[in-house]
Design a protein around this motif. Structure first.
Motif, PDB file in Angstrom:
ATOM      1  N   TYR A 221     -21.175  -6.422   0.051  1.00 31.92           N
ATOM      2  CA  TYR A 221     -21.797  -5.250   0.916  1.00 31.92           C
ATOM      3  C   TYR A 221     -20.946  -4.094   0.478  1.00 31.92           C
ATOM      4  CZ  TYR A 221     -23.736  -9.172   3.287  1.00 31.92           C
ATOM      5  OH  TYR A 221     -24.367 -10.443   3.586  1.00 31.92           O
ATOM      6  N   PRO A 222     -21.246  -3.551  -0.539  1.00 29.30           N
ATOM      7  CA  PRO A 222     -20.434  -2.461  -1.626  1.00 29.30           C
ATOM      8  C   PRO A 222     -20.071  -1.183  -0.455  1.00 29.30           C
ATOM      9  CG  PRO A 222     -21.956  -3.150  -2.894  1.00 29.30           C
ATOM     10  CD  PRO A 222     -22.327  -3.670  -1.834  1.00 29.30           C
ATOM     11  N   HIS A 223     -20.959  -0.806   0.354  1.00 26.91           N
ATOM     12  CA  HIS A 223     -20.654   0.369   1.093  1.00 26.91           C
ATOM     13  C   HIS A 223     -20.230  -0.028   2.413  1.00 26.91           C
ATOM     14  CE1 HIS A 223     -22.473   2.765  -1.962  1.00 26.91           C
ATOM     15  NE2 HIS A 223     -23.518   1.983  -1.976  1.00 26.91           N
ATOM     16  N   ALA A 224     -19.862  -1.514   2.884  1.00 27.32           N
ATOM     17  CA  ALA A 224     -19.216  -1.787   4.136  1.00 27.32           C
ATOM     18  C   ALA A 224     -18.212  -0.840   4.605  1.00 27.32           C
ATOM     19  CB  ALA A 224     -18.979  -3.170   4.225  1.00 27.32           C
ATOM     20  N   LYS A 225     -17.734  -0.694   5.723  1.00 28.29           N
ATOM     21  CA  LYS A 225     -16.677   0.184   6.338  1.00 28.29           C
ATOM     22  C   LYS A 225     -15.820  -1.121   7.063  1.00 28.29           C
ATOM     23  CE  LYS A 225     -18.232   4.262   4.930  1.00 28.29           C
ATOM     24  NZ  LYS A 225     -17.462   5.034   4.151  1.00 28.29           N
ATOM     25  N   PHE A 226     -14.476  -0.901   7.097  1.00 25.27           N
ATOM     26  CA  PHE A 226     -13.527  -1.982   7.665  1.00 25.27           C
ATOM     27  C   PHE A 226     -12.567  -1.021   8.816  1.00 25.27           C
ATOM     28  CE2 PHE A 226     -15.133  -3.817   4.079  1.00 25.27           C
ATOM     29  CZ  PHE A 226     -15.177  -5.107   4.201  1.00 25.27           C
ATOM     30  N   ILE A 227     -12.388  -1.452   9.972  1.00 22.55           N
ATOM     31  CA  ILE A 227     -11.545  -1.090  10.965  1.00 22.55           C
ATOM     32  C   ILE A 227     -10.717  -2.147  10.967  1.00 22.55           C
ATOM     33  CG2 ILE A 227     -11.507  -0.095  13.107  1.00 22.55           C
ATOM     34  CD1 ILE A 227     -14.498   0.329  13.235  1.00 22.55           C
ATOM     35  N   ASN A 228      -9.361  -1.829  10.793  1.00 23.39           N
ATOM     36  CA  ASN A 228      -8.395  -2.986  10.798  1.00 23.39           C
ATOM     37  C   ASN A 228      -7.459  -2.753  12.103  1.00 23.39           C
ATOM     38  OD1 ASN A 228      -6.233  -4.924  10.289  1.00 23.39           O
ATOM     39  ND2 ASN A 228      -5.143  -3.519   9.148  1.00 23.39           N
ATOM     40  N   ILE A 229      -7.832  -3.706  13.105  1.00 24.31           N
ATOM     41  CA  ILE A 229      -6.873  -3.410  14.371  1.00 24.31           C
ATOM     42  C   ILE A 229      -5.463  -4.253  14.419  1.00 24.31           C
ATOM     43  CG2 ILE A 229      -8.245  -4.677  15.779  1.00 24.31           C
ATOM     44  CD1 ILE A 229      -7.394  -2.827  18.075  1.00 24.31           C
ATOM     45  N   TYR A 230      -4.294  -3.872  14.317  1.00 21.53           N
ATOM     46  CA  TYR A 230      -3.361  -5.029  14.361  1.00 21.53           C
ATOM     47  C   TYR A 230      -2.334  -4.824  15.705  1.00 21.53           C
ATOM     48  CZ  TYR A 230      -0.917  -0.384  12.861  1.00 21.53           C
ATOM     49  OH  TYR A 230      -0.367   0.838  12.705  1.00 21.53           O
ATOM     50  N   GLU A 271       0.329 -15.731   8.450  1.00 17.46           N
ATOM     51  CA  GLU A 271       0.997 -15.163   7.472  1.00 17.46           C
ATOM     52  C   GLU A 271       0.159 -14.942   6.288  1.00 17.46           C
ATOM     53  OE1 GLU A 271       4.863 -16.672   4.631  1.00 17.46           O
ATOM     54  OE2 GLU A 271       3.971 -18.030   5.882  1.00 17.46           O
ATOM     55  N   ARG A 272      -0.732 -16.210   5.866  1.00 15.01           N
ATOM     56  CA  ARG A 272      -1.572 -16.282   4.856  1.00 15.01           C
ATOM     57  C   ARG A 272      -2.765 -15.128   4.851  1.00 15.01           C
ATOM     58  NH1 ARG A 272      -4.516 -21.714   3.766  1.00 15.01           N
ATOM     59  NH2 ARG A 272      -5.396 -20.698   2.029  1.00 15.01           N
ATOM     60  N   ILE A 273      -3.312 -14.795   6.096  1.00 17.77           N
ATOM     61  CA  ILE A 273      -4.192 -13.769   6.095  1.00 17.77           C
ATOM     62  C   ILE A 273      -3.962 -12.375   6.003  1.00 17.77           C
ATOM     63  CG2 ILE A 273      -5.526 -12.494   7.974  1.00 17.77           C
ATOM     64  CD1 ILE A 273      -6.455 -15.084   9.181  1.00 17.77           C
ATOM     65  N   TYR A 274      -2.588 -12.279   6.501  1.00 16.71           N
ATOM     66  CA  TYR A 274      -2.261 -10.749   6.321  1.00 16.71           C
ATOM     67  C   TYR A 274      -1.610 -10.221   5.112  1.00 16.71           C
ATOM     68  CZ  TYR A 274      -3.542  -9.208  10.788  1.00 16.71           C
ATOM     69  OH  TYR A 274      -4.346  -8.803  11.945  1.00 16.71           O
ATOM     70  N   LYS A 275      -1.005 -11.463   4.266  1.00 16.99           N
ATOM     71  CA  LYS A 275      -0.590 -11.255   2.936  1.00 16.99           C
ATOM     72  C   LYS A 275      -2.047 -10.874   2.063  1.00 16.99           C
ATOM     73  CE  LYS A 275       3.769 -13.754   2.750  1.00 16.99           C
ATOM     74  NZ  LYS A 275       4.636 -14.660   2.173  1.00 16.99           N
ATOM     75  N   LYS A 276      -2.990 -11.488   2.218  1.00 14.83           N
ATOM     76  CA  LYS A 276      -4.011 -11.183   1.578  1.00 14.83           C
ATOM     77  C   LYS A 276      -4.729  -9.751   2.002  1.00 14.83           C
ATOM     78  CE  LYS A 276      -7.965 -13.905  -0.161  1.00 14.83           C
ATOM     79  NZ  LYS A 276      -9.158 -13.173   0.083  1.00 14.83           N
ATOM     80  N   ALA A 277      -4.856  -9.612   3.271  1.00 18.17           N
ATOM     81  CA  ALA A 277      -5.735  -8.600   3.890  1.00 18.17           C
ATOM     82  C   ALA A 277      -5.038  -7.180   3.548  1.00 18.17           C
ATOM     83  CB  ALA A 277      -5.872  -8.567   5.393  1.00 18.17           C
ATOM     84  N   ILE A 278      -3.527  -6.848   3.739  1.00 17.50           N
ATOM     85  CA  ILE A 278      -2.932  -5.887   3.403  1.00 17.50           C
ATOM     86  C   ILE A 278      -3.359  -5.532   1.992  1.00 17.50           C
ATOM     87  CG2 ILE A 278      -0.695  -4.937   3.192  1.00 17.50           C
ATOM     88  CD1 ILE A 278       0.261  -6.598   5.356  1.00 17.50           C
ATOM     89  N   ARG A 279      -2.998  -6.482   0.827  1.00 16.05           N
ATOM     90  CA  ARG A 279      -3.353  -6.220  -0.404  1.00 16.05           C
ATOM     91  C   ARG A 279      -5.040  -5.561  -0.545  1.00 16.05           C
ATOM     92  NH1 ARG A 279      -2.759 -10.727  -2.092  1.00 16.05           N
ATOM     93  NH2 ARG A 279      -4.972 -11.447  -2.488  1.00 16.05           N
ATOM     94  N   GLU A 280      -5.674  -6.301   0.026  1.00 20.65           N
ATOM     95  CA  GLU A 280      -7.103  -5.994  -0.215  1.00 20.65           C
ATOM     96  C   GLU A 280      -7.451  -4.546   0.377  1.00 20.65           C
ATOM     97  OE1 GLU A 280      -8.661 -10.712  -0.856  1.00 20.65           O
ATOM     98  OE2 GLU A 280      -9.182  -9.398   1.157  1.00 20.65           O
ATOM     99  N   LEU A 281      -6.995  -4.262   1.550  1.00 21.25           N
ATOM    100  CA  LEU A 281      -7.204  -3.091   2.240  1.00 21.25           C
ATOM    101  C   LEU A 281      -6.625  -2.052   1.407  1.00 21.25           C
ATOM    102  CD1 LEU A 281      -6.603  -4.052   5.956  1.00 21.25           C
ATOM    103  CD2 LEU A 281      -8.731  -3.345   5.162  1.00 21.25           C
ATOM    104  N   GLU A 287     -11.705   6.188   2.402  1.00 22.85           N
ATOM    105  CA  GLU A 287     -12.977   6.711   3.557  1.00 22.85           C
ATOM    106  C   GLU A 287     -13.513   5.367   3.910  1.00 22.85           C
ATOM    107  OE1 GLU A 287     -14.190   7.492  -0.790  1.00 22.85           O
ATOM    108  OE2 GLU A 287     -12.577   7.776   0.315  1.00 22.85           O
ATOM    109  N   ASP A 288     -13.297   4.187   3.550  1.00 22.71           N
ATOM    110  CA  ASP A 288     -13.853   2.989   3.639  1.00 22.71           C
ATOM    111  C   ASP A 288     -12.990   2.039   4.569  1.00 22.71           C
ATOM    112  OD1 ASP A 288     -15.899   3.651   2.169  1.00 22.71           O
ATOM    113  OD2 ASP A 288     -15.525   2.246   0.311  1.00 22.71           O
ATOM    114  N   HIS A 289     -11.752   2.413   4.983  1.00 21.90           N
ATOM    115  CA  HIS A 289     -11.286   1.634   6.079  1.00 21.90           C
ATOM    116  C   HIS A 289     -10.349   2.416   6.838  1.00 21.90           C
ATOM    117  CE1 HIS A 289      -6.869   1.216   4.361  1.00 21.90           C
ATOM    118  NE2 HIS A 289      -7.613   1.577   3.107  1.00 21.90           N
ATOM    119  N   ILE A 290      -9.627   1.898   7.942  1.00 22.47           N
ATOM    120  CA  ILE A 290      -8.793   2.671   8.837  1.00 22.47           C
ATOM    121  C   ILE A 290      -7.923   1.645   9.594  1.00 22.47           C
ATOM    122  CG2 ILE A 290     -10.647   2.961  10.577  1.00 22.47           C
ATOM    123  CD1 ILE A 290      -9.226   5.558  11.532  1.00 22.47           C
ATOM    124  N   ASP A 291      -6.676   1.931   9.585  1.00 23.64           N
ATOM    125  CA  ASP A 291      -5.728   0.925  10.407  1.00 23.64           C
ATOM    126  C   ASP A 291      -5.507   1.546  11.724  1.00 23.64           C
ATOM    127  OD1 ASP A 291      -5.366  -0.588   8.216  1.00 23.64           O
ATOM    128  OD2 ASP A 291      -3.610   0.430   7.427  1.00 23.64           O
TER     129      ASP A 291
END
Length: 367
Positions: A221-230, A271-281, A287-291
């Protein structure tokens, strides 16, 4: 398990999918398993009719506006944030009927709504929030009814810890092509069906395992937006251990995983998820994501929602503002769980999650 769980998350499973899961996992709670078999068999008849009537219209449905995804580890505030944002009427989402009874959510909608209203009361064992029919649920539970590629199956088939094999289904881009194809087919179908039911509305979705497949979702879904809450990792890990433990007690059909396995899985998966997620975000356009830092969000949720809308280019904040305010007022007396951090768990978190502390600016507890 002595008592049958009438709100088990596989009671809405498609019958053939239940048989596949049953064949590939050991089962010791035969009473609950027989009950699931009976319910899925009889629910399978109207489910087949629903599929025959609506399959073509659903497959022809276009997802014209790609989803807005809330990502973040379990117990990071994703539920609170999704509950709040889905008060905006411009969105569609997976409610309990469309989730745990996904296969029957059209023809049997009214009957299932009445049943679930009673069965889902006090059904969240991990915190003080209730399931309500007008609040969203994680789309993974809908996917779990038609596919074996769902991390939630880990809670049903923990097998003393061996059931952590289902964790790998979340890291879908690391799986073989057959499993990837099964996941994509099932996931795209559930999104199309709910889009069809909402007559084309943009979907606002939240399932914590999406945090480890952000790049894959962006490809789909190329135009998807992501809200990353940590959130503070000590609190997240303690709360996740509590959640997995209680949910396994309610849902598992074989041997629950021991505490030490749940603890290790919770830290390792984080550990696995955030090492991957940080890189991908970081690879995504701004304009496609916010932390969003959970602790700051709780102090000014309405202000942060406006910030989310501004950064992601989402319109309609002012129109939705009264709905946000009404929901926040309803939650003003909510009480969070409190846990005690054991030194051994503290040391494990410190040794494994240093990158997370550094990246998000949290302080380590050393003694």
């Amino acid at each position: 398990m002595d008592k049958i769980n009438l709100s088990h998350n596989l009671l809405g499973c498609r019958f053939d999918n239940w048989l596949r899961l049953k064949r590939s996992n050991p089962i010791t709670d035969r009473k609950q398993a027989r009950f699931i078999s009976v319910v899925t068999f009889f629910m399978g008849i109207p489910a087949l009719l629903e599929w025959l009537i609506f399959y073509r219209p659903i497959k022809r449905t276009q997802i014209r506006r790609d989803p807005v995804y809330i990502v973040g580890y379990w117990r990071s505030g994703t539920t609170f944030l999704q509950n709040l944002l889905t008060r905006d009427p411009q969105y569609g989402w997976f409610d309990p009927v469309k989730t745990v009874t996904f296969n029957n959510c059209i023809l049997m909608k009214r009957i299932l709504a009445r049943v679930q209203k009673n069965l889902l009361k006090d059904a969240r064992p991990m915190d003080n929030m209730d399931y309500e029919l007008d609040l969203p649920m994680e789309e993974v539970f809908a996917q779990a009814t038609i596919s074996t590629q769902a991390i939630s199956h880990m809670l049903v088939f923990p097998d003393g810890g061996n059931g952590v094999k289902y964790i790998e289904t979340a890291f879908i881009d690391e799986q073989n092509e057959t499993k990837q194809r099964e996941w994509r087919t099932a996931y795209d179908y559930i999104l199309r069906k709910v889009t069809y039911l909402y007559q084309g509305k943009q979907l606002l979705l939240k399932s914590p395992e999406n945090t480890c497949r952000i790049a894959e979702l962006k490809r789909c879904y190329p135009h998807a937006k992501f809200i990353n809450i940590y959130r503070n990792p000590y609190k997240v890990i303690m709360s996740t251990i509590n959640m997995f433990t209680k949910e396994m007690e309610l849902l598992c059909l074989n041997e629950p995983a021991p505490r030490e396995v749940i603890e290790e899985v919770s830290v390792d998966l984080f550990e696995r998820i955030y090492k991957k997620a940080i890189r991908e975000l970081e690879e995504m356009a701004p304009e496609d994501h916010i932390d969003i830092r959970y602790e700051d969000f709780c102090k000014d949720p309405e202000g942060y929602v406006e910030k989310i809308y501004d950064q992601l280019g989402i319109g309609g904040f002012e129109e939705a503002k009264p709905y946000f305010e009404a929901y926040l007022e309803s939650q003003k007396d909510y009480q969070k769980n409190v846990f005690t951090l054991e030194p051994s768990l503290r040391d494990k978190i410190n040794s494994r999650l240093g990158f997370y502390f550094d990246y998000y600016g949290y302080e380590r507890i050393t003694g």
